[in-house]
Scaffold this active site. Structure first.
Site, PDB file in Angstrom:
ATOM      1  N   GLU A 172       0.664  -1.197   0.094  1.00  0.00           N
ATOM      2  CA  GLU A 172      -0.083  -0.035   0.032  1.00  0.00           C
ATOM      3  C   GLU A 172       0.875   1.227  -0.053  1.00  0.00           C
ATOM      4  OE1 GLU A 172      -3.256   0.230   2.825  1.00  0.00           O
ATOM      5  OE2 GLU A 172      -4.283  -1.525   1.840  1.00  0.00           O
TER       6      GLU A 172
ATOM      7  N   GLU B 278      -5.658  -8.285   0.066  1.00  0.00           N
ATOM      8  CA  GLU B 278      -6.346  -8.169   1.696  1.00  0.00           C
ATOM      9  C   GLU B 278      -7.699  -7.664   1.083  1.00  0.00           C
ATOM     10  OE1 GLU B 278      -4.773  -5.184   3.803  1.00  0.00           O
ATOM     11  OE2 GLU B 278      -2.801  -5.882   3.581  1.00  0.00           O
TER      12      GLU B 278
HETATM   13  C1  PNW Z   1      -4.746  -1.808   5.346  1.00  0.00           C
HETATM   14  N1  PNW Z   1      -8.280   3.205   3.787  1.00  0.00           N
HETATM   15  O1  PNW Z   1      -4.748  -0.505   5.302  1.00  0.00           O
HETATM   16  C2  PNW Z   1      -3.450  -2.347   5.493  1.00  0.00           C
HETATM   17  O2  PNW Z   1      -2.654  -3.015   4.616  1.00  0.00           O
HETATM   18  C3  PNW Z   1      -3.441  -3.466   6.913  1.00  0.00           C
HETATM   19  O3  PNW Z   1      -2.235  -3.166   7.570  1.00  0.00           O
HETATM   20  C4  PNW Z   1      -4.588  -2.846   7.783  1.00  0.00           C
HETATM   21  O4  PNW Z   1      -4.574  -3.477   8.992  1.00  0.00           O
HETATM   22  C5  PNW Z   1      -5.649  -2.973   7.131  1.00  0.00           C
HETATM   23  O5  PNW Z   1      -5.826  -2.474   5.617  1.00  0.00           O
HETATM   24  C6  PNW Z   1      -7.088  -2.802   7.561  1.00  0.00           C
HETATM   25  O6  PNW Z   1      -7.315  -1.031   7.961  1.00  0.00           O
HETATM   26  C7  PNW Z   1      -5.774   0.075   5.046  1.00  0.00           C
HETATM   27  O7  PNW Z   1      -8.527   4.067   4.489  1.00  0.00           O
HETATM   28  C8  PNW Z   1      -6.194   1.222   5.975  1.00  0.00           C
HETATM   29  O8  PNW Z   1      -8.770   3.116   2.642  1.00  0.00           O
HETATM   30  C9  PNW Z   1      -6.971   2.315   5.313  1.00  0.00           C
HETATM   31  C10 PNW Z   1      -7.286   2.224   4.176  1.00  0.00           C
HETATM   32  C11 PNW Z   1      -7.124   1.309   3.385  1.00  0.00           C
HETATM   33  C12 PNW Z   1      -6.287   0.211   3.881  1.00  0.00           C
END
Ligand code: PNW
Length: 492
Positions: free
Chosen positions: A209, A398
């Site tokens: 990400e 994911e």
């Molecule tokens: C991902 N958004 O994060 C990460 O890769 C993980 O480490 C995390 O625990 C998981 O998703 C859940 O949050 C994101 O705001 C966090 O779009 C926020 C976003 C997307 C992915």
């Protein structure tokens, strides 16, 4: 008239029955099988391709703990969590899930799901405590043991090289990703690790990400290193992360055994046609290409789009033609993290290539406020990637949701909201694979509740509930759901 004596309501009923192939006279009486009657047993539009790979995912900093053990160096997250006000519940990940000591037990959790693959990440500061220079053999040893344990249990390891835990030493020395020196150090680390694991690990993800780590780490400051940089510098950071990805791809090729596959794991900006008309679909495709211009598009096309450069104007990153060649080094697959619709799109009426619609204030979300519910994201995310760039191999690296899970008096966790979310997203994944989109596998985030960054332990994403006082892992109802999905290779 012939319908004299029939009430409107009765007429409507007959119309509805006949749409189902049932005549008014047989409805309610013994039903005759009719060609168009629902077939509850036969056919399975929710089935997945034969070799579809089912997995779960975690990341090093979110589960390992043991932050001072076996020579591990400090990461930017270790520093960040100890600053006041950064983590909602004032927690740290010093212990987290204590996975460093409990990895064998955790591998059994994966096995009990029947999952065939596991995506984990390697903590760079365990391997190079100072970011580069002298490696710490004990650091990589841990991952070597984990990999052996996975393989011994019939689970295929998929390794992510960078899931946000940058060595603090590189932040101090270079300003971290603000400098291209960090991209170079990342490639050295990538090559070192690949040389030592590619005998057993066949799939490597470079960076998790880019979009989130750049925006939250350097824009809003919600993630480590917690900076609020001006737009020009944010764009430069993103360019360095893209460069780090490209250099790492080259390092994996140079140091990996034959057959080692490598690609990114990006939270693609998912653009959904608000109504599926050809014009809206085209508009959504153009939007997807532009909204991903700073990372996936430049990786897959070797150039920043004209619109991206025009929009950035004086804030565009500085780069060379060589950088673009490196960034677009050929990859073997594209990994995408899909959680939600980022944009609903329609064709514009003013000559613009697309129009992004505002989200209604009542648009629903899951337990995390940002996690909008939009299962179609699981269809359109991979579809745009496959179609825009002719990608032949996609992994969903994911997908999952937070839920306010409670262990009830009978010791169980009935997370039917998570099951609802997963079933709907998986239905759209099935639509995608049934249309022939080249999706090879799916990693559910997450195996178990863990340290959810600035949300601390307040947001739970796991299939297994974790009591962070006792470290007890309890399967939620969603674990049974996922086990059944895997067993039947279909949405259940
Ligand atoms: C991902 N958004 O994060 C990460 O890769 C993980 O480490 C995390 O625990 C998981 O998703 C859940 O949050 C994101 O705001 C966090 O779009 C926020 C976003 C997307 C992915």
């Amino acid at each position: 008239m012939f319908f004299k004596g029939f009430s409107r309501r009765r007429l409507a009923k007959i119309a509805a029955w006949s749409a189902l192939g049932i005549s008014a006279s047989t409805a309610g009486a013994a039903r005759q099988p009719a060609a168009s009657a629902p077939n509850f047993r036969g056919g399975n539009p929710a089935a997945f391709p034969k070799d579809f790979l089912w997995g779960t995912a975690t990341s090093s900093y979110q589960i390992e703990g043991a932050v001072n053990e076996d020579g591990r160096g400090l990461s930017i997250w270790d520093r960040f969590v100890h600053l006041p006000g950064k983590i909602i519940d004032r927690s740290t990940a010093d212990v987290a899930n204590d996975h460093y000591h409990r990895y064998k037990e955790d591998v059994q959790l994966i096995r009990e799901l029947g999952a065939k693959a596991y995506r984990f990440s390697i903590a760079w500061p365990r391997v190079f405590p100072e970011g580069g220079g002298t490696p710490n053999a004990k650091g990589l040893d841990f991952y070597s043991r984990l990999i052996d344990e996975l393989l011994a249990n019939g689970i295929e390891p998929f390794a992510t090289l960078y899931h946000w835990d940058l060595p603090q030493a590189l932040q101090d020395r270079y300003g971290g990703w603000r400098s291209r020196d960090t991209a170079k150090a990342f490639a050295d680390y990538a090559g070192y690790v690949t040389a030592r694991i590619s005998d057993r690990v066949k799939h490597i993800f470079t960076i998790n990400e880019c979009a989130r780590l750049v925006q939250a780490g350097f824009g809003t400051g919600l993630d480590a290193p917690g900076l609020n940089l001006p737009q020009k510098e944010i764009n430069q950071v993103r360019h360095h992360v893209a460069l780090g990805h490209g250099l790492a791809v080259q390092a994996v090729r140079a140091h990996g055994r034959a057959g080692t596959k490598v690609g990114p794991a990006e939270n693609v900006e998912v653009c959904i046609p608000a109504i599926e008309t050809p014009a809206n679909i085209r508009a959504a495709e153009i939007a997807a290409r532009e909204l991903n211009a700073g990372y996936l598009t430049v990786i897959l096309e070797g150039k920043y789009t004209e619109a991206f450069l025009a929009y950035a104007g004086a804030n565009a990153p500085s780069f060379t033609a060589d950088d673009l060649k490196t960034i677009s080094s050929p990859i073997d697959f594209v990994g995408i993290n899909v959680y939600m619709p980022n944009q609903y799109v329609v064709a514009a009426e003013d000559g613009s290539p697309f129009r992004l619609l505002p989200f209604a204030p009542t648009y629903p979300h899951m337990d995390s406020n940002w996690l909008r519910i939009g299962p179609e994201a699981m269809y359109w995310g991979p579809r745009h990637v496959a179609k825009l760039w002719n990608v032949q191999s996609i992994y969903i690296t994911e997908n999952g949701t937070s839920a306010a899970d409670q262990v009830t008096a009978d010791g169980k966790v009935y997370d039917i909201d998570r099951i609802m979310y997963l079933r709907n997203y998986l239905s759209h994944l099935a639509r995608a694979t049934s249309e022939g989109l080249p999706i090879k596998g799916y990693f559910l985030w997450s195996l178990m509740d863990n340290f959810e960054w600035s949300d601390g332990y307040e947001k739970r994403f796991g299939l297994y509930h974790v009591n962070f006082e006792t470290q007890r892992r309890t399967p939620k109802l969603s674990a049974s759901f996922y086990r059944e999905v895997i067993k039947r290779n279909a949405v259940v």
